[in-house]
Design a protein around this motif. Structure first.
Motif, PDB file in Angstrom:
ATOM      1  N   ARG A  88       0.588   3.257  -1.508  1.00  0.00           N
ATOM      2  CA  ARG A  88       0.479   3.349  -2.958  1.00  0.00           C
ATOM      3  C   ARG A  88       0.736   2.022  -3.679  1.00  0.00           C
ATOM      4  NH1 ARG A  88       0.728   8.689  -4.675  1.00  0.00           N
ATOM      5  NH2 ARG A  88       1.532   8.032  -6.701  1.00  0.00           N
ATOM      6  N   GLN A  89       1.218   1.028  -2.953  1.00  0.00           N
ATOM      7  CA  GLN A  89       1.599  -0.224  -3.589  1.00  0.00           C
ATOM      8  C   GLN A  89       0.857  -1.397  -2.958  1.00  0.00           C
ATOM      9  OE1 GLN A  89       5.846  -0.367  -3.057  1.00  0.00           O
ATOM     10  NE2 GLN A  89       6.196   1.548  -4.175  1.00  0.00           N
ATOM     11  N   GLY A  90       0.461  -2.342  -3.792  1.00  0.00           N
ATOM     12  CA  GLY A  90      -0.195  -3.543  -3.298  1.00  0.00           C
ATOM     13  C   GLY A  90      -1.698  -3.487  -3.440  1.00  0.00           C
ATOM     14  N   ARG A  91      -2.360  -4.482  -2.877  1.00  0.00           N
ATOM     15  CA  ARG A  91      -3.819  -4.540  -2.938  1.00  0.00           C
ATOM     16  C   ARG A  91      -4.416  -3.435  -2.083  1.00  0.00           C
ATOM     17  NH1 ARG A  91      -5.721  -9.035  -5.422  1.00  0.00           N
ATOM     18  NH2 ARG A  91      -7.791  -8.854  -4.492  1.00  0.00           N
ATOM     19  N   ALA A  92      -5.587  -2.989  -2.472  1.00  0.00           N
ATOM     20  CA  ALA A  92      -6.212  -1.845  -1.808  1.00  0.00           C
ATOM     21  C   ALA A  92      -6.452  -2.103  -0.328  1.00  0.00           C
ATOM     22  CB  ALA A  92      -7.521  -1.487  -2.508  1.00  0.00           C
ATOM     23  N   ILE A  93      -6.831  -3.323   0.040  1.00  0.00           N
ATOM     24  CA  ILE A  93      -7.122  -3.615   1.445  1.00  0.00           C
ATOM     25  C   ILE A  93      -5.870  -3.471   2.300  1.00  0.00           C
ATOM     26  CG2 ILE A  93      -6.758  -6.125   1.222  1.00  0.00           C
ATOM     27  CD1 ILE A  93      -9.458  -4.381   3.384  1.00  0.00           C
ATOM     28  N   ASP A  94      -4.708  -3.883   1.751  1.00  0.00           N
ATOM     29  CA  ASP A  94      -3.456  -3.742   2.492  1.00  0.00           C
ATOM     30  C   ASP A  94      -3.034  -2.284   2.573  1.00  0.00           C
ATOM     31  OD1 ASP A  94      -3.239  -6.529   2.862  1.00  0.00           O
ATOM     32  OD2 ASP A  94      -2.325  -6.754   0.881  1.00  0.00           O
ATOM     33  N   ARG A  95      -3.259  -1.540   1.500  1.00  0.00           N
ATOM     34  CA  ARG A  95      -2.953  -0.112   1.514  1.00  0.00           C
ATOM     35  C   ARG A  95      -3.851   0.621   2.507  1.00  0.00           C
ATOM     36  NH1 ARG A  95      -4.058   0.719  -4.562  1.00  0.00           N
ATOM     37  NH2 ARG A  95      -3.830   2.944  -4.094  1.00  0.00           N
TER      38      ARG A  95
END
Length: 208
Positions: A88-95
């Motif tokens: 739920r947190q951070g850039r979409a690619i990392d999520r």
């Protein structure tokens, strides 16, 4: 008369219900995966559990209730991943990478249940309910892919719709061949998890 009485007592002991709802569910999932849900009768479950059919009805109302409990266990584990902070947190690619890692781990921990989930075809109300929940999960993960593309973190040649199908296909394929080795406290093989993540994101992530 005595021998006959001994046989009756032995039969009664064999039919004594020593199962808990959880152990009965584990038996049912194993039989469903071996025979297919449609190909499993209450008689098959009775024989596999070593108890009478009437004893099974002390725990559940029907075969379909066992199916619902089983696929719920798989679906609840997968859905919970999307509510974890890393999803739920951070850039979409990392999520997305986090969700891929955790989903693969959940699949391994709940392998018989996820295997059964992946085999439902929508022939009953429970199966249709399970498919709807699974689609909801897939759509939320696909939304992460679209957001990663919008944020410029996917390689430009990546087709987002195709990438979503390939990603789900790779994760789900683990259920077809992964088997834990021996008795383990945690059946997750981190090398397999890392291989899935590395293979997927080598082709997805734009390296700057």
């Amino acid at each position: 008369m005595t021998a006959r009485g001994d046989r009756s007592a032995g039969t009664a002991r064999a039919q004594r219900d020593t199962h808990t709802p959880q152990t009965l569910l584990e038996v049912a999932v194993e039989v469903f995966n071996e025979r297919g849900y449609d190909g499993t009768s209450m008689e098959h479950l009775s024989r596999a559990a070593g108890i009478s059919k009437s004893s099974i009805y002390h725990h559940v109302r029907s075969k379909e209730e066992l199916l619902r409990r089983a696929v719920s266990h798989a679906l609840d584990g997968l859905a919970a991943v999307l509510d974890e902070p890393g999803a739920r947190q951070g850039r979409a690619i990392d999520r997305l990478e986090y969700v891929t890692r955790r989903t693969t781990a959940v699949l391994m921990r709940r392998l018989p249940y996820v295997t059964l989930l992946l085999r439902v075809r929508g022939n009953t109300d429970t199966e249709r309910w399970a498919l709807a929940r699974r689609r909801e999960f897939d759509q939320r993960v696909a939304a992460l892919l679209r957001q990663a593309a919008a944020e410029g973190d996917l390689r430009p040649e990546v087709d987002v719709r195709l990438a979503a199908r390939l990603l789900f296909g790779m994760i789900n394929s683990v259920a077809e061949w992964y088997r834990p080795q021996g008795e383990q406290d945690d059946p997750v093989d981190e090398a397999v998890v890392q291989a899935v993540v590395s293979t997927a994101f080598a082709g997805l992530r734009l390296h700057r």
